[in-house]
Design a protein around this motif. Structure first.
Motif, short mmCIF file in Angstrom:
data_model
loop_
_atom_site.label_atom_id
_atom_site.label_comp_id
_atom_site.label_asym_id
_atom_site.label_seq_id
_atom_site.Cartn_x
_atom_site.Cartn_y
_atom_site.Cartn_z
N VAL A 186 26.88 60.17 109.61
CA VAL A 186 28.22 59.90 109.10
C VAL A 186 28.19 60.03 107.59
N ALA A 187 29.18 60.71 107.04
CA ALA A 187 29.34 60.85 105.60
C ALA A 187 30.70 60.26 105.22
N LEU A 188 30.69 59.38 104.23
CA LEU A 188 31.93 58.73 103.78
C LEU A 188 32.01 58.75 102.26
N GLY A 189 33.18 59.05 101.75
CA GLY A 189 33.45 58.93 100.33
C GLY A 189 34.25 57.67 100.10
N LEU A 190 33.71 56.75 99.30
CA LEU A 190 34.35 55.45 99.06
C LEU A 190 34.35 55.14 97.57
N PRO A 191 35.26 54.27 97.13
CA PRO A 191 35.20 53.82 95.73
C PRO A 191 33.88 53.08 95.50
N SER A 192 33.33 53.22 94.33
CA SER A 192 32.06 52.57 93.99
C SER A 192 32.16 51.06 94.13
N PRO A 193 31.15 50.43 94.77
CA PRO A 193 31.15 48.96 94.87
C PRO A 193 31.05 48.28 93.51
N ALA A 194 30.60 49.01 92.49
CA ALA A 194 30.48 48.44 91.15
C ALA A 194 31.84 48.34 90.47
N GLY A 195 32.87 48.93 91.06
CA GLY A 195 34.21 48.85 90.52
C GLY A 195 34.42 49.64 89.24
N ASP A 196 33.63 50.70 89.06
CA ASP A 196 33.70 51.48 87.83
C ASP A 196 34.60 52.71 87.95
N GLY A 197 35.33 52.84 89.05
CA GLY A 197 36.27 53.95 89.21
C GLY A 197 35.66 55.22 89.77
N ARG A 198 34.37 55.24 89.95
CA ARG A 198 33.72 56.43 90.50
C ARG A 198 33.85 56.46 92.02
N THR A 199 33.63 57.63 92.58
CA THR A 199 33.56 57.78 94.02
C THR A 199 32.10 57.91 94.41
N VAL A 200 31.73 57.26 95.49
CA VAL A 200 30.36 57.30 95.98
C VAL A 200 30.39 57.92 97.37
N ARG A 201 29.50 58.87 97.62
CA ARG A 201 29.37 59.49 98.94
C ARG A 201 28.18 58.84 99.63
N PHE A 202 28.44 58.25 100.79
CA PHE A 202 27.40 57.59 101.57
C PHE A 202 27.04 58.47 102.76
N LEU A 203 25.76 58.52 103.09
CA LEU A 203 25.27 59.19 104.29
C LEU A 203 24.53 58.17 105.13
N VAL A 204 24.86 58.10 106.41
CA VAL A 204 24.24 57.13 107.31
C VAL A 204 23.81 57.84 108.58
N HIS A 205 22.56 57.64 108.96
CA HIS A 205 22.06 58.14 110.24
C HIS A 205 21.96 56.95 111.19
N ALA A 206 22.57 57.06 112.37
CA ALA A 206 22.57 55.96 113.34
C ALA A 206 22.72 56.53 114.74
N GLY A 207 22.60 55.64 115.71
CA GLY A 207 22.72 56.03 117.10
C GLY A 207 24.11 56.48 117.50
N ASN A 208 25.13 55.91 116.84
CA ASN A 208 26.52 56.31 117.10
C ASN A 208 27.37 55.98 115.88
N ARG A 209 28.63 56.42 115.90
CA ARG A 209 29.51 56.22 114.73
C ARG A 209 29.75 54.74 114.45
N SER A 210 29.96 53.95 115.47
CA SER A 210 30.21 52.53 115.28
C SER A 210 29.02 51.85 114.60
N ARG A 211 27.84 52.18 115.02
CA ARG A 211 26.64 51.58 114.43
C ARG A 211 26.48 52.01 112.97
N ALA A 212 26.80 53.25 112.67
CA ALA A 212 26.72 53.74 111.29
C ALA A 212 27.66 52.94 110.39
#
Length: 100
Positions: free
Chosen positions: A16-42
Motif C-alpha cells: 500500500v502506498a499513501l500520500g499523507l500530510p507530514s506528522p511533524a505538521g510542517d506542511g510537507r507531504t509524506v509518501r508511506f509504503l507498507v507491505h502487509a498481508g492485506n490492505r486492512s492490516r497495512a
C-alpha cells in the motif's frame, strides 16, 4: 489530500502506498509504503504508529515497481520519504519519521 493505492503481489500480500500530510505538521507531504498481508492490516500498521486518520479510497496512485522493490527489501516493510516527486530522495525506515 494526496492519493494512494495498492498492488496485490503474486504471494497474496499487498503493498500500500499513501500520500499523507507530514506528522511533524510542517506542511510537507509524506509518501508511506507498507507491505502487509492485506490492505486492512497495512492501514492498521500506520494507525498503530499514531496516524489515526488513514484511509485508502480508490487506487489513484498505486505503488510503482521501484517502490514495491524498496519496501519488499526492507526488513520492517514500512518506509517513507518526504518528497515523493523527488526520485533522488532515499526511502527512510519508519523509526526515522519526525513526529510532533
Amino acid at each position: 489530500m494526496p492519493g494512494g493505492g495498492f498492488s496485490k503481489l503474486p504471494s497474496g500480500s499487498v503493498v500500500v502506498a499513501l500520500g499523507l500530510p507530514s506528522p511533524a505538521g510542517d506542511g510537507r507531504t509524506v509518501r508511506f509504503l507498507v507491505h502487509a498481508g492485506n490492505r486492512s492490516r497495512a492501514l492498521t500498521r500506520l494507525r498503530n504508529l499514531g496516524l489515526r486518520a488513514v484511509y485508502l479510497r480508490g487506487n489513484t496512485e498505486p505503488p510503482t515497481p521501484d517502490e514495491i522493490t524498496a519496501v519488499l527489501h526492507h526488513p520492517d516493510g514500512l518506509l517513507w520519504r518526504s518528497t515523493p516527486q523527488d526520485a533522488q530522495e532515499l526511502w527512510h525506515p519508519i523509526r526515522a519519521l519526525p513526529m510532533s
